[in-house]
Enzyme design. Structure first.
Site, PDB file in Angstrom:
ATOM      1  CD  GLU A 102      -2.800   0.946   2.596  1.00 37.62           C
ATOM      2  OE1 GLU A 102      -3.264  -0.178   2.879  1.00 37.62           O
ATOM      3  OE2 GLU A 102      -3.030   1.960   3.252  1.00 37.62           O
ATOM      4  CG  ASP A 104      -2.030   4.937   3.266  1.00 35.63           C
ATOM      5  OD1 ASP A 104      -3.061   5.100   2.646  1.00 35.63           O
ATOM      6  OD2 ASP A 104      -1.942   4.398   4.386  1.00 35.63           O
ATOM      7  CD  GLU A 106      -4.837   7.250   6.354  1.00 29.27           C
ATOM      8  OE1 GLU A 106      -5.252   7.751   7.418  1.00 29.27           O
ATOM      9  OE2 GLU A 106      -4.563   6.050   6.232  1.00 29.27           O
ATOM     10  CG  ASN A 121       2.357   4.153   6.627  1.00 33.42           C
ATOM     11  OD1 ASN A 121       3.543   3.837   6.572  1.00 33.42           O
ATOM     12  ND2 ASN A 121       1.530   3.644   7.519  1.00 33.42           N
ATOM     13  CD  GLU A 131       2.797   4.998  10.890  1.00 32.75           C
ATOM     14  OE1 GLU A 131       3.974   4.928  11.332  1.00 32.75           O
ATOM     15  OE2 GLU A 131       1.947   4.095  11.056  1.00 32.75           O
ATOM     16  CD1 TRP A 196      -8.074   7.241  14.481  1.00 29.09           C
ATOM     17  CD2 TRP A 196      -6.440   8.443  13.535  1.00 29.09           C
ATOM     18  NE1 TRP A 196      -8.121   7.029  13.120  1.00 29.09           N
ATOM     19  CE2 TRP A 196      -7.121   7.746  12.526  1.00 29.09           C
ATOM     20  CE3 TRP A 196      -5.366   9.276  13.177  1.00 29.09           C
ATOM     21  CZ2 TRP A 196      -6.776   7.840  11.171  1.00 29.09           C
ATOM     22  CZ3 TRP A 196      -5.008   9.371  11.835  1.00 29.09           C
ATOM     23  CH2 TRP A 196      -5.721   8.652  10.850  1.00 29.09           C
TER      24      TRP A 196
END
Ligand SMILES: *[C@@H]1O[C@H](CO)[C@@H](O)[C@H](O)[C@H]1NC(C)=O
Length: 290
Positions: A102, A104, A106, A121, A131, A196
């Protein structure tokens, strides 16, 4: 019939240029499916724009029709305006299965006027824990900006408006798995993560502001499409003179290297590679590569 008609042009092209698929005019109907959200994801303006919404009952998401094995993939996003605290817009490439790969992006929302966080990530063979987080040097909710993933066998480069923010190199020589065998689809989703996302979960989603909507346009993939167990890049793109394939062997030139220092220096707020507490046995091996 003219003599040129005896040439199989598509075949010839694929042999000559390795046939990367360049999406021409971006059309979301053609390239993507809305996969969940019961009407909260929408393709509008004749396919030019896609929007994902989130409300208290549900988020929404889409995925690419194609699977890709390597490519340079650009998308323009305009993130949820106003009070987006608690919301996350994820935009990523992912393969399937328990040992998935993956790549990533976000986007973690925030109160009006407070900065979004861009979280990046990389997972290989089901393992992430890599991260990095950044603030952006512009308001990502005011307009569309281009978020790009360059993925070739040597490196993954995350860029924002053409400025590289992160490079993840292939360090298989140090025993670190690198995503290179599993084709990935493009996914995006909008969801509630107020446990979070914003100030570590302190700021909750204000549902009176719903729906929260992010918009997408100008998708472009110079990429190898994977279908029926084969790549559209028939010959090695490296052997090609075509600049369309430059991404396949692309490295950061010196200007980009400099910019890659500028972003982490000024905008990085978290880097797993400097989080010694998190890795008491020692930092991951790729962190020792400068
Ligand atoms: C939101 O704003 C606060 C205050 O400026 C900041 O500490 C935080 O990093 C911002 N972003 C997120 C996603 O929490």
């Amino acid at each position: 019939m003219g003599s040129t008609s005896s040439l199989n042009l598509p075949l010839l092209m694929s042999l000559v240029i390795g046939c990367p698929v360049a999406a021409s005019a971006s059309n979301f109907y053609q390239d993507f499916d809305i996969t969940w959200g019961d009407g909260r994801g929408k393709i509008v303006n004749n396919g030019e724009v896609l929007t994902l919404s989130l409300d208290k009952a549900s988020g929404s998401g889409f995925q690419s029709k194609n699977e890709y094995l390597f490519g340079k993939i650009d998308m323009q996003l305009k993130l949820v305006p106003g009070n987006s605290a608690g919301t996350v817009t994820a935009y990523y490439l992912s393969s399937k299965g328990s040992t998935w790969d993956e790549i990533d992006f976000e986007f973690l929302g925030n109160l009006s006027g407070d900065p979004y966080i861009l979280h990046a990530n990389v997972f290989s063979q089901g393992k992430g824990n890599r991260e990095q987080q950044f603030y952006l040097w512009f308001d990502p909710t005011a307009d569309f900006h281009t978020y790009s993933i360059l993925w070739n066998p040597q490196r993954i480069i995350f860029s924002v408006d053409g400025t590289p923010i992160r490079e993840f190199k292939n360090t298989e020589s140090l025993g670190v798995p690198f995503p290179k065998n599993q084709p990935m689809r493009i996914y995006s989703s909008s969801w509630n993560a107020d446990d979070w996302a914003t100030r570590g979960g302190l700021v909750k989603t204000d549902w009176t502001q719903a729906p929260f909507t992010a918009s997408y346009r100008n998708f472009n993939a110079d990429a190898c499409v994977w279908s029926n167990e084969a790549s559209s890049c028939k010959s090695n793109p490296l052997s090609s003179a075509s600049t369309n394939n430059a991404w396949f062997s692309q490295e950061l030139d010196s200007t980009s290297q400099q910019r890659l220092q500028w972003v982490p220096k000024n905008y990085m707020i978290y880097n797993y590679c400097t989080d010694a507490k998190r890795f008491p046995q020692g930092l991951p091996p790729e962190c020792n590569m400068s």
